[in-house]
Design a protein around this motif. Structure first.
Motif, PDB file in Angstrom:
ATOM      1  N   SER A 130      13.553  38.695  31.609  1.00  0.00           N
ATOM      2  CA  SER A 130      14.305  37.458  31.367  1.00  0.00           C
ATOM      3  C   SER A 130      15.195  37.525  30.134  1.00  0.00           C
ATOM      4  CB  SER A 130      13.334  36.279  31.217  1.00  0.00           C
ATOM      5  OG  SER A 130      12.566  36.113  32.383  1.00  0.00           O
ATOM      6  N   VAL A 131      14.927  38.461  29.220  1.00  0.00           N
ATOM      7  CA  VAL A 131      15.677  38.523  27.963  1.00  0.00           C
ATOM      8  C   VAL A 131      16.994  39.252  28.179  1.00  0.00           C
ATOM      9  CG1 VAL A 131      15.693  39.370  25.595  1.00  0.00           C
ATOM     10  CG2 VAL A 131      13.591  38.429  26.573  1.00  0.00           C
ATOM     11  N   SER A 132      18.088  38.565  27.879  1.00  0.00           N
ATOM     12  CA  SER A 132      19.409  39.171  27.974  1.00  0.00           C
ATOM     13  C   SER A 132      19.802  39.824  26.653  1.00  0.00           C
ATOM     14  CB  SER A 132      20.446  38.110  28.360  1.00  0.00           C
ATOM     15  OG  SER A 132      21.757  38.621  28.270  1.00  0.00           O
ATOM     16  N   GLN A 133      19.645  39.086  25.542  1.00  0.00           N
ATOM     17  CA  GLN A 133      20.020  39.580  24.216  1.00  0.00           C
ATOM     18  C   GLN A 133      19.125  38.947  23.165  1.00  0.00           C
ATOM     19  OE1 GLN A 133      24.067  38.096  24.505  1.00  0.00           O
ATOM     20  NE2 GLN A 133      24.897  40.176  24.589  1.00  0.00           N
ATOM     21  N   MET A 134      19.126  39.555  21.979  1.00  0.00           N
ATOM     22  CA  MET A 134      18.441  38.999  20.822  1.00  0.00           C
ATOM     23  C   MET A 134      19.483  38.578  19.787  1.00  0.00           C
ATOM     24  SD  MET A 134      15.112  38.920  21.032  1.00  0.00           S
ATOM     25  CE  MET A 134      13.754  39.629  21.964  1.00  0.00           C
ATOM     26  N   LEU A 135      19.296  37.416  19.188  1.00  0.00           N
ATOM     27  CA  LEU A 135      20.206  36.899  18.172  1.00  0.00           C
ATOM     28  C   LEU A 135      19.509  36.945  16.822  1.00  0.00           C
ATOM     29  CD1 LEU A 135      21.423  33.758  20.167  1.00  0.00           C
ATOM     30  CD2 LEU A 135      22.341  36.082  20.231  1.00  0.00           C
ATOM     31  N   ARG A 174      14.316  41.793  -4.535  1.00  0.00           N
ATOM     32  CA  ARG A 174      14.418  40.367  -4.202  1.00  0.00           C
ATOM     33  C   ARG A 174      14.271  40.223  -2.693  1.00  0.00           C
ATOM     34  NH1 ARG A 174      18.677  36.772  -3.287  1.00  0.00           N
ATOM     35  NH2 ARG A 174      20.251  38.275  -3.957  1.00  0.00           N
ATOM     36  N   GLU A 175      13.328  39.392  -2.285  1.00  0.00           N
ATOM     37  CA  GLU A 175      12.970  39.254  -0.877  1.00  0.00           C
ATOM     38  C   GLU A 175      13.994  38.420  -0.112  1.00  0.00           C
ATOM     39  OE1 GLU A 175       8.626  38.669   0.638  1.00  0.00           O
ATOM     40  OE2 GLU A 175       9.514  36.676   0.414  1.00  0.00           O
ATOM     41  N   ILE A 176      14.297  38.847   1.110  1.00  0.00           N
ATOM     42  CA  ILE A 176      15.107  38.042   2.013  1.00  0.00           C
ATOM     43  C   ILE A 176      14.367  37.918   3.343  1.00  0.00           C
ATOM     44  CG2 ILE A 176      17.262  38.825   0.942  1.00  0.00           C
ATOM     45  CD1 ILE A 176      17.745  40.441   3.535  1.00  0.00           C
ATOM     46  N   SER A 177      14.793  36.972   4.169  1.00  0.00           N
ATOM     47  CA  SER A 177      14.129  36.732   5.450  1.00  0.00           C
ATOM     48  C   SER A 177      15.101  36.932   6.602  1.00  0.00           C
ATOM     49  CB  SER A 177      13.566  35.306   5.501  1.00  0.00           C
ATOM     50  OG  SER A 177      12.627  35.098   4.472  1.00  0.00           O
ATOM     51  N   LEU A 178      14.563  37.385   7.716  1.00  0.00           N
ATOM     52  CA  LEU A 178      15.317  37.522   8.956  1.00  0.00           C
ATOM     53  C   LEU A 178      14.535  36.832  10.069  1.00  0.00           C
ATOM     54  CD1 LEU A 178      16.328  41.308   8.813  1.00  0.00           C
ATOM     55  CD2 LEU A 178      17.711  39.340   8.124  1.00  0.00           C
ATOM     56  N   SER A 179      15.244  36.260  11.029  1.00  0.00           N
ATOM     57  CA  SER A 179      14.595  35.628  12.178  1.00  0.00           C
ATOM     58  C   SER A 179      15.387  35.947  13.436  1.00  0.00           C
ATOM     59  CB  SER A 179      14.495  34.111  11.984  1.00  0.00           C
ATOM     60  OG  SER A 179      15.781  33.547  11.802  1.00  0.00           O
ATOM     61  N   VAL A 180      14.710  35.840  14.587  1.00  0.00           N
ATOM     62  CA  VAL A 180      15.370  36.178  15.852  1.00  0.00           C
ATOM     63  C   VAL A 180      15.101  35.109  16.905  1.00  0.00           C
ATOM     64  CG1 VAL A 180      15.332  38.667  15.455  1.00  0.00           C
ATOM     65  CG2 VAL A 180      13.415  37.590  16.625  1.00  0.00           C
ATOM     66  N   ARG A 181      16.097  34.891  17.727  1.00  0.00           N
ATOM     67  CA  ARG A 181      15.988  34.105  18.950  1.00  0.00           C
ATOM     68  C   ARG A 181      16.375  35.021  20.109  1.00  0.00           C
ATOM     69  NH1 ARG A 181      15.871  28.603  17.623  1.00  0.00           N
ATOM     70  NH2 ARG A 181      16.758  28.061  15.592  1.00  0.00           N
TER      71      ARG A 181
END
Length: 388
Positions: A130-135, A174-181
């Motif tokens: 079902s997954v087409s792409q990740m953002l 220095r910490e940074i964050s990443l998230s995905v949909r």
């Protein structure tokens, strides 16, 4: 031409002045002054006109400066930001054909030097058709890139993207964050109802800003499980009063619940198939012979009463189908009131929302797959609290 004209005029004026002087010798002295004054004024005016004409000619010959053409402003692409409202990651049912809630989030930290990220790789636990792409987004919600399925991965679990230079830097200490949909395929384009979607890892590859050394950092967390569906419940509400007076007798209204659904294709058919109500009571109150009715219809569907639950299993389509986006189910039963107690209470609750791996109080179908969880908080919804 101007000089010739001026010279002629000067000669004429001088000649006229000479004649005036001769006439003055034979005329009274007072009559000579006006003529002499006129001659002098005429010469002055002529010289002034000559100079002005010369100045105009010189000014006309001066080159006119051509203004420089303005340099077009360089085009600056404004960043795009995440517009979906959810910020927490929790297991949810995902509608096919839509962009999902956040599936995973990671914190990235470089302890050695700043790192220029060159690639982001998202790996799933198992293949999800079902997954087409990740953002991919950063901690401010800024959209970074779209990751597509890696053609070199035979397991079909990897989605990767190459980042243009300057897109993302991992600062030094220095910490940074990443998230995905995820962007899901519609049911008609390969989206599969019942697809489990779970991120296994998010990896960031890059080069050190000081040493130009290669860096690679991957997450180690365990991420939530999600499930794809063609339809789901948008809301489950108490369709009755918040409180009521408890009355004993046969065929008493015990609770009323409204189920509101949402679908992504017209062929989907959202239907409730099983319900387990938690029965809260005290003061000697008991319930027997419970049944379901759809709104105010007279037809009934028989359920089973236990000591602390009412179970309705195998609900048929005539009672469980969510038509026109909503379904209201009412629970009736025989209520017996104990004696010798000062307070009595009765309430039905849809309690356990379930998880992708454990069944809850509601089992349902989207017309293709069966689901035993609805997500959200516990309890799902409390019915009318009846007391006396």
């Amino acid at each position: 031409m101007l000089r010739s004209a001026a010279a002629c005029l000067l000669v004429v004026l001088l000649f006229a002045s000479a004649e005036s002087a001769v006439a003055a010798s034979s005329s009274p002295r007072t009559s000579a002054r006006p003529a002499d004054t006129v001659a002098r004024l005429s010469r002055r005016q002529l010289l002034r006109a000559y100079r002005q004409q010369q100045e105009r000619g010189t000014a006309a010959k001066k080159p006119v400066a051509t203004p420089a053409k303005p340099t077009p402003a360089s085009r600056v692409t404004s960043p795009t930001y995440d517009t979906l409202p959810d910020t927490a990651v929790r297991s949810q049912l995902l509608l096919l054909g839509q962009t999902t809630p956040l599936l995973a989030g990671v914190r990235v930290f470089s302890n050695t030097e700043p790192v220029q990220a060159t690639e982001i790789v998202v790996t799933l636990v198992s293949e999800a058709a079902s997954v087409s792409q990740m953002l991919v987004y950063d901690q401010t919600g800024r959209f970074l890139a779209t990751a597509s399925q890696d053609a070199d991965d035979s397991t079909n679990r990897t989605y990767s993207t190459t980042l243009p230079s300057g897109t993302l830097e991992l600062p030094y200490r220095r910490e940074i964050s990443l998230s995905v949909r995820a962007r899901l395929k519609p049911h008609t384009s390969g989206g599969a109802s019942g697809d489990d979607i779970q991120v296994s890892a998010i990896r960031v590859n890059g080069n050190g800003s000081w040493s130009n050394a290669d860096y690679s950092q991957a997450s180690s967390e365990t991420f939530n499980v999600f499930e794809a569906t063609r339809a789901r419940f948008a809301r489950i509400e108490n369709a009755g009063d918040a409180t009521a007076i408890l009355t004993g007798g046969t065929d008493q209204l015990l609770a009323s619940f409204r189920f509101t659904g949402e679908e992504t294709d017209t062929a989907a058919q959202l239907r409730v198939t099983d319900l387990t109500f938690t029965l809260d009571s005290y003061g000697g109150v008991t319930v027997s012979n419970p049944v379901l009715r759809v709104a105010s219809a007279n037809d009934t569907f028989a359920c089973t009463a236990g000591a602390s639950t009412i179970t309705c299993s195998g609900i048929t389509s005539g009672f469980g189908t969510v038509d026109a986006g909503a379904l209201t189910l009412r629970v009736y039963g025989n209520v017996a009131l104990g004696s010798g107690t000062s307070e009595q209470f009765l309430r039905l609750t849809l309690n356990n929302p379930g998880t992708p791996s454990s069944a809850g109080a509601i089992t349902w179908t989207d017309g293709t797959s069966s689901f035993s969880w609805v997500g959200g908080d516990q309890p799902i919804m409390r019915g009318t609290a009846m007391s006396r």
